[in-house]
Design an enzyme around this catalytic site. Structure first.
Site, short mmCIF file in Angstrom:
data_model
loop_
_atom_site.label_atom_id
_atom_site.label_comp_id
_atom_site.label_asym_id
_atom_site.label_seq_id
_atom_site.Cartn_x
_atom_site.Cartn_y
_atom_site.Cartn_z
N LYS A 210 49.68 -30.84 15.69
CA LYS A 210 48.58 -30.68 16.24
C LYS A 210 47.56 -29.73 15.76
CE LYS A 210 49.14 -32.72 20.52
NZ LYS A 210 48.29 -33.40 21.20
N SER B 226 57.08 -35.49 15.34
CA SER B 226 56.04 -34.76 15.29
C SER B 226 55.86 -33.42 15.74
CB SER B 226 55.16 -35.54 16.49
OG SER B 226 55.99 -35.55 17.84
#
Length: 311
Positions: free
Chosen positions: A49, A295
């Site tokens: 992110k 991720s």
């Protein structure tokens, strides 16, 4: 709706250079040389992110500060970026967000407001209006999507012969950016999204050709807290244009992938970070040279202990 292009992703790569870690592709010799891992858990905030959050702040330069809604990873990334730019950051988070993520957001200087899961977006918008802050959502934003797409640029450079790239799908920002970049640079590479069967709104949306939103009480059944979010109109448009499809995985397959990452790859992954590998290990993806994007690694220690205890 205007989609981002690979030029937007390239511009993002320049903005985040020197701040975001250019994560390696790790070969997995335990899988006969057909699998590589992209460990975004190595980012300073423990998840991909940071790419989108930092790019958005670098592009917009908000003076009064920023606000977002997040279960944790985007909130941490935005807090980290806001601190670098010297502006305040407010994160509206669901009450059920993992404590490890809420604590991390606060350590990075964010003001965290806890609300019911179905109130997070409206609450963030209200805070933005009341305080004059710039709203930077976790995925429904051009600059955020472009920032996440820098992962695709790196994969294209490091493994141009990749046949398949597997990407977790929650709100769809990561998959939108990666698929945009790879379709432009390596059209022969198939990008597939992966999501839990208990939060499969993206798979249903693409199958039916229209945006389908799952209620929180359905998607919050999965342990993969980072991908419980529905697509937006923006990300749905990107996925329809560029993604090669979506496959789903079970809760047991997610836990098994977390265990494999810890034992065989020495990588700590949160459930959302393990879903891409889960699809590969379960034999749900096409054959060929495959990259699985890990991720994030911001896992609740108690959950990690449970997973590692699996015989």
């Amino acid at each position: 709706m205007e989609l981002i292009t690979v030029d937007d992703v390239r511009a993002a790569a320049e903005r985040v250079r020197g701040v975001v870690v250019r994560t390696p592709l790790l070969p997995c010799p335990w899988d006969e040389g057909e699998l590589w891992l992209k460990p975004e858990s190595l980012q300073p905030t423990g998840a991909f992110k940071l790419r989108g959050a930092y790019n958005a702040l670098a592009a917009l330069r908000p003076e009064k500060g920023v606000v977002t809604h997040s279960s944790g990873n985007h909130g941490q990334a935005l807090a980290y970026a806001a601190r670098a730019f010297g502006v305040p950051c407010v994160v509206v988070s669901p009450r059920v967000a993992p404590a490890v993520k809420v604590d991390a957001m606060r350590r990075l200087g964010a003001e965290v407001l806890l609300v019911d899961s179905d109130e997070r977006m409206e609450s963030a918008q209200a805070v933005a209006e009341e305080r004059g802050l710039t709203l930077i959502p976790p995925f429904d934003h051009r600059e955020v999507i472009a920032g996440q797409g820098t992962i695709g640029l790196e994969i294209a450079e490091d493994l141009p012969e990749a046949d398949v790239v597997l990407v977790p799908v929650g709100g769809g920002g990561l998959a939108s950016g990666v698929a945009t970049a790879l379709k432009a640079l390596r059209p022969g590479t198939r990008v597939l999204g992966v999501e839990p069967a208990l939060a499969a709104d993206a798979a249903e949306s693409l199958e039916k050709g229209e945006l389908i939103r799952w209620p929180a009480e359905m998607s919050y059944r999965t342990i993969a807290d980072g991908v419980r979010t529905n697509l937006s109109e923006r990300t749905f448009a990107h996925l329809r244009a560029h993604l090669g499809g979506v496959v789903t995985v079970t809760e047991e397959e997610i836990r098994a992938a977390m265990l494999t990452l810890a034992r065989s790859a020495r990588i700590v992954a949160e459930p959302s970070g393990a879903v891409a590998l889960a699809a590969y290990l379960a034999g749900k993806t096409p054959p060929g040279r495959t990259v699985a994007v890990v991720s994030g690694g911001n896992v609740d220690p108690r959950l990690l202990s449970e997973v590692l205890a699996i015989s």
